[in-house]
Design a protein around this motif. Structure first.
Motif, PDB file in Angstrom:
ATOM      1  N   ASN A 119       0.807  -1.220   0.000  1.00  0.00           N
ATOM      2  CA  ASN A 119       0.000   0.000   0.000  1.00  0.00           C
ATOM      3  C   ASN A 119       0.841   1.272   0.000  1.00  0.00           C
ATOM      4  OD1 ASN A 119      -2.581  -1.289   0.082  1.00  0.00           O
ATOM      5  ND2 ASN A 119      -2.158  -1.805   2.202  1.00  0.00           N
ATOM      6  N   ILE A 120       1.961   1.257  -0.709  1.00  0.00           N
ATOM      7  CA  ILE A 120       2.796   2.456  -0.780  1.00  0.00           C
ATOM      8  C   ILE A 120       2.018   3.602  -1.402  1.00  0.00           C
ATOM      9  CG2 ILE A 120       4.842   3.493  -1.872  1.00  0.00           C
ATOM     10  CD1 ILE A 120       6.278   0.854  -1.438  1.00  0.00           C
ATOM     11  N   ASP A 121       1.230   3.319  -2.431  1.00  0.00           N
ATOM     12  CA  ASP A 121       0.469   4.381  -3.100  1.00  0.00           C
ATOM     13  C   ASP A 121      -0.515   5.055  -2.148  1.00  0.00           C
ATOM     14  OD1 ASP A 121      -0.963   1.990  -3.029  1.00  0.00           O
ATOM     15  OD2 ASP A 121      -1.932   2.310  -4.964  1.00  0.00           O
TER      16      ASP A 121
ATOM     17  N   SER B 264       5.260  12.406  -3.924  1.00  0.00           N
ATOM     18  CA  SER B 264       5.368  11.721  -5.214  1.00  0.00           C
ATOM     19  C   SER B 264       6.298  10.513  -5.101  1.00  0.00           C
ATOM     20  CB  SER B 264       5.919  12.679  -6.275  1.00  0.00           C
ATOM     21  OG  SER B 264       7.274  12.972  -6.009  1.00  0.00           O
ATOM     22  N   VAL B 265       6.176   9.617  -6.054  1.00  0.00           N
ATOM     23  CA  VAL B 265       7.064   8.456  -6.126  1.00  0.00           C
ATOM     24  C   VAL B 265       8.509   8.932  -6.281  1.00  0.00           C
ATOM     25  CG1 VAL B 265       7.686   6.408  -7.486  1.00  0.00           C
ATOM     26  CG2 VAL B 265       5.295   6.950  -7.091  1.00  0.00           C
ATOM     27  N   THR B 266       8.708   9.970  -7.068  1.00  0.00           N
ATOM     28  CA  THR B 266      10.053  10.512  -7.283  1.00  0.00           C
ATOM     29  C   THR B 266      10.652  10.999  -5.968  1.00  0.00           C
ATOM     30  OG1 THR B 266       9.472  11.163  -9.526  1.00  0.00           O
ATOM     31  CG2 THR B 266      11.391  12.225  -8.554  1.00  0.00           C
ATOM     32  N   GLU B 267       9.876  11.768  -5.201  1.00  0.00           N
ATOM     33  CA  GLU B 267      10.371  12.273  -3.924  1.00  0.00           C
ATOM     34  C   GLU B 267      10.689  11.131  -2.969  1.00  0.00           C
ATOM     35  OE1 GLU B 267       9.093  15.222  -0.237  1.00  0.00           O
ATOM     36  OE2 GLU B 267       7.831  15.146  -2.026  1.00  0.00           O
TER      37      GLU B 267
ATOM     38  N   ALA C 132      12.393   3.671 -10.858  1.00  0.00           N
ATOM     39  CA  ALA C 132      11.902   2.426 -11.464  1.00  0.00           C
ATOM     40  C   ALA C 132      11.712   1.340 -10.408  1.00  0.00           C
ATOM     41  CB  ALA C 132      12.869   1.956 -12.548  1.00  0.00           C
ATOM     42  N   ASN C 133      12.680   1.189  -9.509  1.00  0.00           N
ATOM     43  CA  ASN C 133      12.546   0.174  -8.460  1.00  0.00           C
ATOM     44  C   ASN C 133      11.432   0.530  -7.477  1.00  0.00           C
ATOM     45  OD1 ASN C 133      14.467  -1.611  -9.397  1.00  0.00           O
ATOM     46  ND2 ASN C 133      16.121  -0.710  -8.217  1.00  0.00           N
ATOM     47  N   MET C 134      11.262   1.807  -7.189  1.00  0.00           N
ATOM     48  CA  MET C 134      10.170   2.215  -6.303  1.00  0.00           C
ATOM     49  C   MET C 134       8.829   1.921  -6.964  1.00  0.00           C
ATOM     50  SD  MET C 134       9.300   3.331  -3.357  1.00  0.00           S
ATOM     51  CE  MET C 134      10.787   4.050  -2.678  1.00  0.00           C
ATOM     52  N   SER C 135       8.733   2.141  -8.258  1.00  0.00           N
ATOM     53  CA  SER C 135       7.493   1.848  -8.987  1.00  0.00           C
ATOM     54  C   SER C 135       7.195   0.354  -8.966  1.00  0.00           C
ATOM     55  CB  SER C 135       7.586   2.349 -10.423  1.00  0.00           C
ATOM     56  OG  SER C 135       7.608   3.750 -10.445  1.00  0.00           O
ATOM     57  N   ILE C 136       8.227  -0.478  -9.091  1.00  0.00           N
ATOM     58  CA  ILE C 136       8.049  -1.930  -9.018  1.00  0.00           C
ATOM     59  C   ILE C 136       7.485  -2.317  -7.655  1.00  0.00           C
ATOM     60  CG2 ILE C 136       9.314  -4.122  -8.908  1.00  0.00           C
ATOM     61  CD1 ILE C 136      11.120  -2.952 -11.174  1.00  0.00           C
ATOM     62  N   LEU C 137       8.028  -1.732  -6.602  1.00  0.00           N
ATOM     63  CA  LEU C 137       7.503  -1.984  -5.252  1.00  0.00           C
ATOM     64  C   LEU C 137       6.069  -1.505  -5.123  1.00  0.00           C
ATOM     65  CD1 LEU C 137      10.478  -0.937  -2.936  1.00  0.00           C
ATOM     66  CD2 LEU C 137       9.508  -3.217  -3.159  1.00  0.00           C
TER      67      LEU C 137
END
Length: 74
Positions: free
Chosen positions: A6-8, A17-20, A30-35
């Protein structure tokens, strides 16, 4: 289903943001998005710890267990 990540949800609650988050944690976007998308096969405890620190949350806020449908029937 297994483990739901449930990171989102936590990102939305923290207005981050995912970037932050990836920058604060020290992993690639990219790895954070995979998670975040539940595509990861594993997560290092150190990475989970850094995510919790960045989002000011507990591991239980990020991870949820949902049994598979066929496991519920046993």
């Amino acid at each position: 289903m297994g483990i739901i990540i449930n990171i989102d949800v936590m990102l939305a609650k923290r207005k981050m943001s995912v970037t932050e988050l990836s920058e604060r944690v020290g992993i690639t976007k990219a790895n954070m998005s995979i998670l975040k998308n539940g595509k990861a096969k594993a997560i290092r405890i150190q990475t989970l710890e850094r995510i919790c620190e960045a989002l000011d949350c507990q591991p239980g806020d990020l991870l949820e267990y949902q049994p598979d449908d066929d496991q519920e029937e046993k």
